[in-house]
Design a protein around this motif. Structure first.
Motif, PDB file in Angstrom:
ATOM      1  N   ILE A 188       0.835  -1.208   0.000  1.00 31.90           N
ATOM      2  CA  ILE A 188       0.000   0.000   0.000  1.00 31.90           C
ATOM      3  C   ILE A 188       0.866   1.253   0.000  1.00 31.90           C
ATOM      4  CG2 ILE A 188      -1.614   1.332   1.416  1.00 31.90           C
ATOM      5  CD1 ILE A 188      -2.884  -1.351   2.205  1.00 31.90           C
ATOM      6  N   ILE A 189       1.995   1.202   0.742  1.00 36.88           N
ATOM      7  CA  ILE A 189       2.900   2.359   0.755  1.00 36.88           C
ATOM      8  C   ILE A 189       3.546   2.551  -0.616  1.00 36.88           C
ATOM      9  CG2 ILE A 189       5.079   3.218   1.692  1.00 36.88           C
ATOM     10  CD1 ILE A 189       4.278   1.938   4.364  1.00 36.88           C
ATOM     11  N   LEU A 190       3.946   1.454  -1.240  1.00 35.02           N
ATOM     12  CA  LEU A 190       4.627   1.558  -2.524  1.00 35.02           C
ATOM     13  C   LEU A 190       3.690   1.963  -3.652  1.00 35.02           C
ATOM     14  CD1 LEU A 190       7.031  -1.535  -2.540  1.00 35.02           C
ATOM     15  CD2 LEU A 190       7.658   0.867  -2.399  1.00 35.02           C
ATOM     16  N   LEU A 195       1.753   6.774  -5.293  1.00 35.04           N
ATOM     17  CA  LEU A 195       1.119   7.615  -6.311  1.00 35.04           C
ATOM     18  C   LEU A 195       0.888   9.023  -5.783  1.00 35.04           C
ATOM     19  CD1 LEU A 195      -1.503   5.108  -7.743  1.00 35.04           C
ATOM     20  CD2 LEU A 195       0.337   6.199  -9.040  1.00 35.04           C
ATOM     21  N   PHE A 196       0.406   9.104  -4.540  1.00 34.17           N
ATOM     22  CA  PHE A 196       0.131  10.414  -3.946  1.00 34.17           C
ATOM     23  C   PHE A 196       1.425  11.198  -3.750  1.00 34.17           C
ATOM     24  CE2 PHE A 196      -0.146  13.005  -0.075  1.00 34.17           C
ATOM     25  CZ  PHE A 196      -1.141  13.896  -0.466  1.00 34.17           C
ATOM     26  N   VAL A 197       2.454  10.537  -3.212  1.00 29.08           N
ATOM     27  CA  VAL A 197       3.728  11.222  -2.963  1.00 29.08           C
ATOM     28  C   VAL A 197       4.347  11.680  -4.272  1.00 29.08           C
ATOM     29  CG1 VAL A 197       6.087  10.895  -2.102  1.00 29.08           C
ATOM     30  CG2 VAL A 197       4.143   9.968  -0.815  1.00 29.08           C
ATOM     31  N   ASP A 198       4.311  10.814  -5.290  1.00 23.31           N
ATOM     32  CA  ASP A 198       4.910  11.171  -6.575  1.00 23.31           C
ATOM     33  C   ASP A 198       4.193  12.347  -7.223  1.00 23.31           C
ATOM     34  OD1 ASP A 198       6.917  10.226  -8.672  1.00 23.31           O
ATOM     35  OD2 ASP A 198       5.066  10.370  -9.837  1.00 23.31           O
ATOM     36  N   SER A 199       2.852  12.379  -7.081  1.00 20.36           N
ATOM     37  CA  SER A 199       2.109  13.502  -7.673  1.00 20.36           C
ATOM     38  C   SER A 199       2.346  14.797  -6.896  1.00 20.36           C
ATOM     39  CB  SER A 199       0.608  13.184  -7.697  1.00 20.36           C
ATOM     40  OG  SER A 199       0.118  13.016  -6.372  1.00 20.36           O
ATOM     41  N   ALA A 200       2.636  14.672  -5.570  1.00 20.91           N
ATOM     42  CA  ALA A 200       2.821  15.861  -4.746  1.00 20.91           C
ATOM     43  C   ALA A 200       4.194  16.486  -4.915  1.00 20.91           C
ATOM     44  CB  ALA A 200       2.586  15.510  -3.273  1.00 20.91           C
ATOM     45  N   ILE A 201       5.238  15.658  -5.008  1.00 16.10           N
ATOM     46  CA  ILE A 201       6.600  16.213  -5.052  1.00 16.10           C
ATOM     47  C   ILE A 201       7.359  15.811  -6.305  1.00 16.10           C
ATOM     48  CG2 ILE A 201       6.735  16.260  -2.545  1.00 16.10           C
ATOM     49  CD1 ILE A 201       8.482  13.751  -2.681  1.00 16.10           C
ATOM     50  N   GLY A 202       6.689  15.093  -7.213  1.00 14.29           N
ATOM     51  CA  GLY A 202       7.400  14.597  -8.403  1.00 14.29           C
ATOM     52  C   GLY A 202       7.175  15.425  -9.648  1.00 14.29           C
ATOM     53  N   LYS A 211       4.009   7.528 -12.854  1.00 11.20           N
ATOM     54  CA  LYS A 211       3.441   8.496 -13.808  1.00 11.20           C
ATOM     55  C   LYS A 211       2.984   7.833 -15.100  1.00 11.20           C
ATOM     56  CE  LYS A 211       5.421  12.901 -12.390  1.00 11.20           C
ATOM     57  NZ  LYS A 211       6.036  12.475 -11.121  1.00 11.20           N
ATOM     58  N   LEU A 212       3.169   6.531 -15.220  1.00 11.59           N
ATOM     59  CA  LEU A 212       2.829   5.858 -16.477  1.00 11.59           C
ATOM     60  C   LEU A 212       1.341   6.003 -16.816  1.00 11.59           C
ATOM     61  CD1 LEU A 212       3.863   4.059 -18.796  1.00 11.59           C
ATOM     62  CD2 LEU A 212       3.149   2.083 -17.432  1.00 11.59           C
ATOM     63  N   VAL A 213       0.475   5.895 -15.805  1.00  9.39           N
ATOM     64  CA  VAL A 213      -0.964   5.994 -16.059  1.00  9.39           C
ATOM     65  C   VAL A 213      -1.337   7.379 -16.582  1.00  9.39           C
ATOM     66  CG1 VAL A 213      -3.245   5.882 -14.990  1.00  9.39           C
ATOM     67  CG2 VAL A 213      -1.480   4.232 -14.350  1.00  9.39           C
ATOM     68  N   ASN A 214      -0.718   8.421 -16.008  1.00  7.55           N
ATOM     69  CA  ASN A 214      -0.992   9.778 -16.494  1.00  7.55           C
ATOM     70  C   ASN A 214      -0.539   9.951 -17.939  1.00  7.55           C
ATOM     71  OD1 ASN A 214      -2.090  10.568 -14.055  1.00  7.55           O
ATOM     72  ND2 ASN A 214      -0.142  11.287 -13.241  1.00  7.55           N
TER      73      ASN A 214
END
Length: 260
Positions: A188-190, A195-202, A211-214
């Motif tokens: 769940i963390i990974l 996904l949330f962390v990557d969208s917030a600071i990525g 980001k593949l889905v986006n």
């Protein structure tokens, strides 16, 4: 009949008897159908149950078919992924806990075959669920909001299927490496939290597997940048191979630790 086909048939029968081929696709179809219906009838729903004061008006943006697909994907990325992780996180660890895995480990079967059979069946169930869910969503989206180009929709769907293969590789690998509770927490963390962390600071990197889905959705919004998509796809394939290797090593470790 090869060992892999025998174990794959075993995993298929287990998924069939546990109704995973029924309830998981139904969850995805439900999520896929509710997005276009809810967005189309939102004004009527609020008027009926919102208890709004007389004369109150709310402006809603004009949504396109691509907007609905983005909204549907958001539901799959949150609820859908949690459903898939919950359904398959015990694939290896639960068998190891109740002792049924011993029946496999004492036989001359390679760890790679055991892991690959479980990973492939989990991926098949996930892909079937996502395809049925997106088709159901597109049916109502076309009726209520219009259509998107078929080839762009297929590219988006194939991209999402590659993402699900990675999700299942992580889930089964964690199940092979840890007890069910620990494996679920790490998965769940990974995945959802990642996904949330990557969208917030990525915002400064565009190549992560998260980001593949986006990038896939960019096909239907006609904003695709092929260089970024190809880099994200490349790193996703590397991640799939890496987690598969980790899962096979963890399965081999379990095999060595088995006591009969």
């Amino acid at each position: 009949m090869t060992q892999f086909s025998v174990l794959l048939k075993k995993e298929f029968l287990e998924s069939w008897r546990s109704f995973k081929f029924l309830w998981i696709p139904l969850v995805f179809i439900f999520l896929g159908v509710t997005e276009p219906l809810t967005n189309y009838y939102i004004e009527d729903i609020l008027a009926a149950v919102g208890n709004m004061p007389e004369g109150f008006e709310m402006l809603f943006p004009e949504l396109t078919a691509a907007d609905i697909l983005l909204s549907t994907t958001g539901q799959y990325q949150l609820i859908g992924l949690l459903v898939l992780i919950s359904a398959f996180i015990g694939s290896v660890s639960r068998e190891r806990h109740n002792g049924t895995a011993t029946l496999l480990y004492v036989r001359p079967i390679s760890a790679a075959v055991i892991f690959m059979s479980k990973w492939m069946m989990a991926s098949i169930v996930s892909i079937v669920s996502a395809v049925l869910g997106y088709l159901a969503s597109m049916y109502y989206t076309v009726i209520l909001f219009g259509s998107v180009a078929v080839d762009d929709f297929v590219k988006m769907l194939l991209t999402y299927c590659v993402w699900l293969v990675l999700v299942m590789a992580i889930t089964i690998a964690m199940s092979a490496a840890f007890q069910t509770g620990v494996a679920a927490a790490i998965a769940i963390i990974l995945i959802p939290v990642g996904l949330f962390v990557d969208s917030a600071i990525g915002g400064f990197w565009t190549w992560t597997p998260w980001k593949l889905v986006n990038h896939g959705l960019s096909f239907v919004t006609d904003t695709i940048i092929m260089a970024d998509f190809q880099m994200a796809l490349l790193f996703t394939v590397i991640a799939i191979i890496s987690f598969s290797g980790l899962g096979i090593l963890a399965t081999k470790r379990n095999w060595r630790l088995t006591k009969v």
